[in-house]
Design a protein around this motif. Structure first.
Motif, PDB file in Angstrom:
ATOM      1  N   ILE A   2      39.231  31.246  30.834  1.00 51.32           N
ATOM      2  CA  ILE A   2      38.980  32.824  30.315  1.00 51.32           C
ATOM      3  C   ILE A   2      40.412  33.111  29.735  1.00 51.32           C
ATOM      4  CG2 ILE A   2      38.877  35.188  31.225  1.00 51.32           C
ATOM      5  CD1 ILE A   2      37.218  33.947  33.736  1.00 51.32           C
TER       6      ILE A   2
ATOM      7  N   PRO B  95      28.602  40.230  28.694  1.00 52.16           N
ATOM      8  CA  PRO B  95      29.087  40.161  30.195  1.00 52.16           C
ATOM      9  C   PRO B  95      28.463  39.277  30.888  1.00 52.16           C
ATOM     10  CG  PRO B  95      27.856  42.195  29.892  1.00 52.16           C
ATOM     11  CD  PRO B  95      27.723  41.624  28.403  1.00 52.16           C
TER      12      PRO B  95
ATOM     13  N   TYR C  12      35.589  32.030  26.645  1.00 49.95           N
ATOM     14  CA  TYR C  12      35.208  33.226  27.471  1.00 49.95           C
ATOM     15  C   TYR C  12      36.518  34.224  27.592  1.00 49.95           C
ATOM     16  CZ  TYR C  12      31.732  30.345  29.875  1.00 49.95           C
ATOM     17  OH  TYR C  12      30.516  29.635  30.119  1.00 49.95           O
TER      18      TYR C  12
ATOM     19  N   PHE D  59      33.378  39.235  32.958  1.00 48.97           N
ATOM     20  CA  PHE D  59      34.264  38.764  31.682  1.00 48.97           C
ATOM     21  C   PHE D  59      33.168  38.505  30.528  1.00 48.97           C
ATOM     22  CE2 PHE D  59      32.791  35.419  34.579  1.00 48.97           C
ATOM     23  CZ  PHE D  59      32.694  34.326  33.451  1.00 48.97           C
TER      24      PHE D  59
ATOM     25  N   GLU E 205      42.991  35.443  27.932  1.00 53.07           N
ATOM     26  CA  GLU E 205      43.519  36.954  28.266  1.00 53.07           C
ATOM     27  C   GLU E 205      43.967  37.726  26.925  1.00 53.07           C
ATOM     28  OE1 GLU E 205      43.069  38.683  30.989  1.00 53.07           O
ATOM     29  OE2 GLU E 205      42.127  37.074  32.211  1.00 53.07           O
TER      30      GLU E 205
ATOM     31  N   ASP F 239      38.721  37.981  28.958  1.00 58.55           N
ATOM     32  CA  ASP F 239      38.994  38.999  29.936  1.00 58.55           C
ATOM     33  C   ASP F 239      39.663  39.747  29.341  1.00 58.55           C
ATOM     34  OD1 ASP F 239      38.883  40.381  32.335  1.00 58.55           O
ATOM     35  OD2 ASP F 239      40.590  39.280  33.193  1.00 58.55           O
ATOM     36  N   ASP F 240      39.533  40.342  28.366  1.00 59.95           N
ATOM     37  CA  ASP F 240      40.372  41.039  27.156  1.00 59.95           C
ATOM     38  C   ASP F 240      41.066  42.437  27.967  1.00 59.95           C
ATOM     39  OD1 ASP F 240      38.188  42.956  24.821  1.00 59.95           O
ATOM     40  OD2 ASP F 240      38.204  43.069  26.923  1.00 59.95           O
ATOM     41  N   ARG F 241      40.568  42.864  29.088  1.00 57.35           N
ATOM     42  CA  ARG F 241      41.319  43.876  29.781  1.00 57.35           C
ATOM     43  C   ARG F 241      41.785  43.551  30.884  1.00 57.35           C
ATOM     44  NH1 ARG F 241      37.150  46.749  27.174  1.00 57.35           N
ATOM     45  NH2 ARG F 241      37.996  48.481  26.034  1.00 57.35           N
ATOM     46  N   MET F 242      41.926  42.175  31.170  1.00 54.22           N
ATOM     47  CA  MET F 242      42.437  41.633  32.528  1.00 54.22           C
ATOM     48  C   MET F 242      42.109  42.007  33.815  1.00 54.22           C
ATOM     49  SD  MET F 242      46.710  41.202  31.151  1.00 54.22           S
ATOM     50  CE  MET F 242      46.900  40.128  29.970  1.00 54.22           C
ATOM     51  N   LYS F 243      41.028  42.669  33.768  1.00 53.04           N
ATOM     52  CA  LYS F 243      40.251  43.094  35.242  1.00 53.04           C
ATOM     53  C   LYS F 243      39.927  41.795  36.120  1.00 53.04           C
ATOM     54  CE  LYS F 243      40.168  47.353  34.022  1.00 53.04           C
ATOM     55  NZ  LYS F 243      41.226  48.251  34.517  1.00 53.04           N
ATOM     56  N   LEU F 244      39.371  40.782  35.505  1.00 48.79           N
ATOM     57  CA  LEU F 244      39.079  39.758  36.189  1.00 48.79           C
ATOM     58  C   LEU F 244      40.396  38.917  37.046  1.00 48.79           C
ATOM     59  CD1 LEU F 244      36.939  38.032  37.805  1.00 48.79           C
ATOM     60  CD2 LEU F 244      36.921  36.708  35.767  1.00 48.79           C
TER      61      LEU F 244
ATOM     62  N   PHE G 269      42.919  31.256  33.694  1.00 48.35           N
ATOM     63  CA  PHE G 269      43.357  32.335  32.975  1.00 48.35           C
ATOM     64  C   PHE G 269      44.495  31.962  32.481  1.00 48.35           C
ATOM     65  CE2 PHE G 269      41.312  33.866  37.064  1.00 48.35           C
ATOM     66  CZ  PHE G 269      40.651  34.798  36.505  1.00 48.35           C
TER      67      PHE G 269
END
Length: 182
Positions: free
Chosen positions: A103, A56, A128, A49, A105, A130-135, A71
């Motif tokens: 974090i 990162p 923080y 993230f 989103e 996680d702009d692609r929501m991967k975490l 989140f």
């Protein structure tokens, strides 16, 4: 057969089904937090993230700190009050081995989150993203807000899907009990 008899049987079947389902659940529910002792895949812990500079980071629990990973997003109405409560929670536990990692989103919205933090007086949380929501997906969450509490080994101690009252003394006492003993 009369209708009262059929409705009575249907009611008993529904009650029994609910009791069976309640007994089958192994997790203990406690004031919006589901307490558990669950390992997560090391893959989820290694999903990066971003910090506010776009650098990162990964979730690293090697320093003996409990992590509350939350989140959220500025467009999520249920999330907004929680961020201020999490800021107070981080302040409350500031001398303890606990870190709140909130974090966002929001998609590519560092400035939006920075403005929100400034407007709401958030002083104890780091920004923080996680702009692609991967975490978020790595933890198998599908909605916001969602929270996971990790122990010092990266195992899940508790999780919540939906808003939590972080100012609630029972929640704070539960978190205090999760802290490592020195």
């Amino acid at each position: 057969m009369n209708i009262k008899y059929i409705l009575g049987i249907a009611l008993w079947i529904a009650i029994i089904a609910c009791a069976i389902e309640a007994n089958a659940t192994k997790a203990q529910y406690y004031s919006d937090l589901t307490l558990t002792n669950q390992e997560i895949s090391s893959e989820a812990l290694s999903i990066p993230f971003l910090d506010e500079k776009g650098e990162p980071l990964i979730l690293d629990n090697s320093d003996g700190t409990i992590r509350i990973v939350h989140f959220w997003a500025t467009w999520c109405s249920d999330c907004l009050g929680e961020i201020t409560a999490l800021d107070r929670l981080q302040h409350h536990f500031r001398k303890q081995p606990l870190q709140v990692i909130a974090i966002s989103e929001d998609f590519k919205a560092t400035e939006t989150v920075r403005e929100f933090y400034s407007k709401e007086g958030i002083k104890n949380l780091t920004l923080y993203m996680d702009d692609r929501m991967k975490l978020l997906e790595g933890f198998k969450f599908t909605s916001l807000p969602s929270t996971v509490i990790l122990d010092v080994s990266g195992n899940i101690l508790a999780f919540a899907i939906g808003p939590v009252d972080w100012d609630n003394m029972q929640i704070r006492d539960t978190i205090k009990q999760m802290l490592p003993r020195s």
